[in-house]
Design an enzyme around this catalytic site. Structure first.
Site, PDB file in Angstrom:
ATOM      1  N   TYR A   1       0.938  -1.141   0.137  1.00  0.00           N
ATOM      2  CA  TYR A   1       0.239   0.267  -0.036  1.00  0.00           C
ATOM      3  C   TYR A   1       0.610   1.616  -0.130  1.00  0.00           C
ATOM      4  O   TYR A   1       2.147   1.617   0.445  1.00  0.00           O
ATOM      5  CB  TYR A   1      -1.374   0.066   1.261  1.00  0.00           C
ATOM      6  CG  TYR A   1      -1.980   1.136   1.397  1.00  0.00           C
ATOM      7  CD1 TYR A   1      -2.954   1.260   0.408  1.00  0.00           C
ATOM      8  CD2 TYR A   1      -1.063   2.702   2.081  1.00  0.00           C
ATOM      9  CE1 TYR A   1      -3.997   2.824   0.834  1.00  0.00           C
ATOM     10  CE2 TYR A   1      -1.754   3.796   2.060  1.00  0.00           C
ATOM     11  CZ  TYR A   1      -3.056   4.020   1.267  1.00  0.00           C
ATOM     12  OH  TYR A   1      -3.804   4.824   1.723  1.00  0.00           O
TER      13      TYR A   1
ATOM     14  N   GLU B   1      -3.256   7.530  -4.323  1.00  0.00           N
ATOM     15  CA  GLU B   1      -3.222   6.003  -3.330  1.00  0.00           C
ATOM     16  C   GLU B   1      -3.047   4.976  -4.361  1.00  0.00           C
ATOM     17  O   GLU B   1      -3.505   5.119  -5.437  1.00  0.00           O
ATOM     18  CB  GLU B   1      -4.395   5.952  -2.661  1.00  0.00           C
ATOM     19  CG  GLU B   1      -3.929   4.364  -1.844  1.00  0.00           C
ATOM     20  CD  GLU B   1      -6.062   4.285  -0.956  1.00  0.00           C
ATOM     21  OE1 GLU B   1      -5.788   4.743   0.098  1.00  0.00           O
ATOM     22  OE2 GLU B   1      -6.663   3.389  -1.645  1.00  0.00           O
TER      23      GLU B   1
END
Ligand code: GDP
Ligand code: MN
Length: 378
Positions: free
Chosen positions: A101, A189
């Site tokens: 992530y 993101e």
């Protein structure tokens, strides 16, 4: 403004981030054709402004073009958390070794961009933050200097031990930071940032939110706006240059200034009512804006009373009063309107409104308690 995955990926590609190719289909046939073009396995991905898309069945691997068509047929028109899927992204499937992530957002506490990265990607990052907070590495960036190479390295090192992977991820960090700043994003993101068995780092998902106040600088990003998922009233309000947010109550609020609009909503709650909306008609309060505001408020069948709260600093309140009288003459309104005006020329303004048959006040407490009383009685 939230972007779709395929739009966010275009921005990422522009910044140099390795992103697999993709094509957007709106019909199953198109999905099949794109899958055939790419050849091999593809992923069919719902393009919708909502999280948890994968869990809802909106991300499917397809081995053949026919299977891609079948998945697309099922996903197009699907409802994901109240939003209908109108587009699917067709992208070649990647072999995945690891999923990490990587995210950057505007952090309110430090008032600066903040990176959050974790080797535990692919999954819900909020879940990781909750159950295993040590698995997330955070870094606040000083916007005067941007992301420095050693900082990018430190972030990349939280994901990988292999020097080759670290080097690639370090580069992605810098590219993501540049994309974030140049796009005027509030959040960008990559989840997951994958490694392939061949040792390549790639972004296979992308999520970007743009700060609405940055959009004027980037018309090409403004053009990405997809209004299909937002309440119609919010689209109309934006076109009319009004700041409007639909809420669940029955007291329609029409206020000039964001701070006063917030205070008005607080006071509606204080007197036991529920605001139907947040609406800032801005400084000038021209009759045209009042007409547009009234149209948007009255289109909501839940509204039982309309509450005006206007503070006239530079704005002359007699102008506003004339605007309200003119505006209400031109549209049918079958709910009571109560008005509070204060500021420049307020005596004159009250007289204009009273002569036109409105209940008008200068006290905010008086008008709000009156509005709530009318809403609760209706
Ligand atoms: P999200 O669920 O909406 O976040 O959609 P993602 O694009 O992140 O995909 C969810 C998950 O599907 C990923 O974490 C992967 O495990 C899997 N996935 C997505 N794309 C691919 C792909 O190209 N190949 C493989 N093998 N799995 C994929
Ligand atoms: Mn994802």
């Amino acid at each position: 403004m939230d972007l779709h995955e395929y739009q966010a990926k275009e921005i990422f590609r522009g910044a140099g981030i390795p992103v697999p190719p993709g094509k957007v289909a709106t019909t199953p046939e198109e999905a099949e054709a794109f899958a055939r073009e790419f050849g091999g396995m593809v992923v069919v991905k719902a393009q919708v402004h909502s999280g948890g898309r994968g869990k809802a069945g909106g991300v499917k691997l397809a081995k053949t073009p026919e299977e891609a068509r079948e998945h697309a047929a099922r996903i197009l028109g699907m409802d994901i958390k109240g939003l209908t899927v109108h587009k699917v992204l067709i992208t070649p499937a990647e072999d995945i070794d690891t999923e990490a992530y990587v995210g950057v957002l505007v952090d309110r506490n430090s008032q600066a961009p903040m990176f959050m990265v974790s080797a535990e990607g692919g999954v819900d990052i909020e879940e990781v933050a909750h159950t295993n907070p040590d698995a997330i590495r955070k870094l606040t960036v000083d916007p005067r200097y941007g992301l420095l190479p050693h900082q990018a390295y430190w972030l990349a090192n939280a994901l990988y031990d292999d020097p080759g992977l670290i080097r690639q991820a370090q580069k992605v960090m810098g590219q993501l930071y540049n994309a974030f700043v140049n796009a005027g994003a509030s959040m960008a993101e990559i989840n997951p940032l994958i490694t392939t068995p061949g040792g390549q780092v790639k972004a296979i998902d992308a999520k970007v939110s743009i700060d609405d106040n940055e959009l004027f600088r980037r018309p090409e990003i403004e053009a990405y706006r997809d209004t299909s998922g937002e309440p119609e009233a919010e689209t109309e309000a934006r076109d009319a240059d009004l700041t409007f947010i639909k809420l669940d109550g029955d007291v329609g609020c029409c206020v000039n200034g964001a701070g006063l609009a917030m205070a008005t909503m607080d006071l509606v709650k204080y007197y036991g009512g529920e605001p139907a909306n947040f609406l800032d008609i801005g400084g000038s309060s021209s009759p045209e804006k009042v007409v547009n505001a009234l149209k948007i408020i009255t289109a909501d069948p839940a509204v039982k009373v309309i509450l005006f709260n206007i503070f006239g600093g530079i704005t002359r309140t007699d102008d506003v009063a004339n605007g309200i009288v003119e505006a209400t003459r031109n549209i049918d309104i079958d709910v009571p309107i109560v008005i509070r005006l204060t500021g420049t020329n307020e005596e004159l303004a009250l007289e204009i409104l009273k002569n036109a048959g409105f209940e008008a006040y200068t006290s905010m407490d008086e008008v709000v308690s009156k509005a709530v009383e009318l809403a609760n009685r209706a």
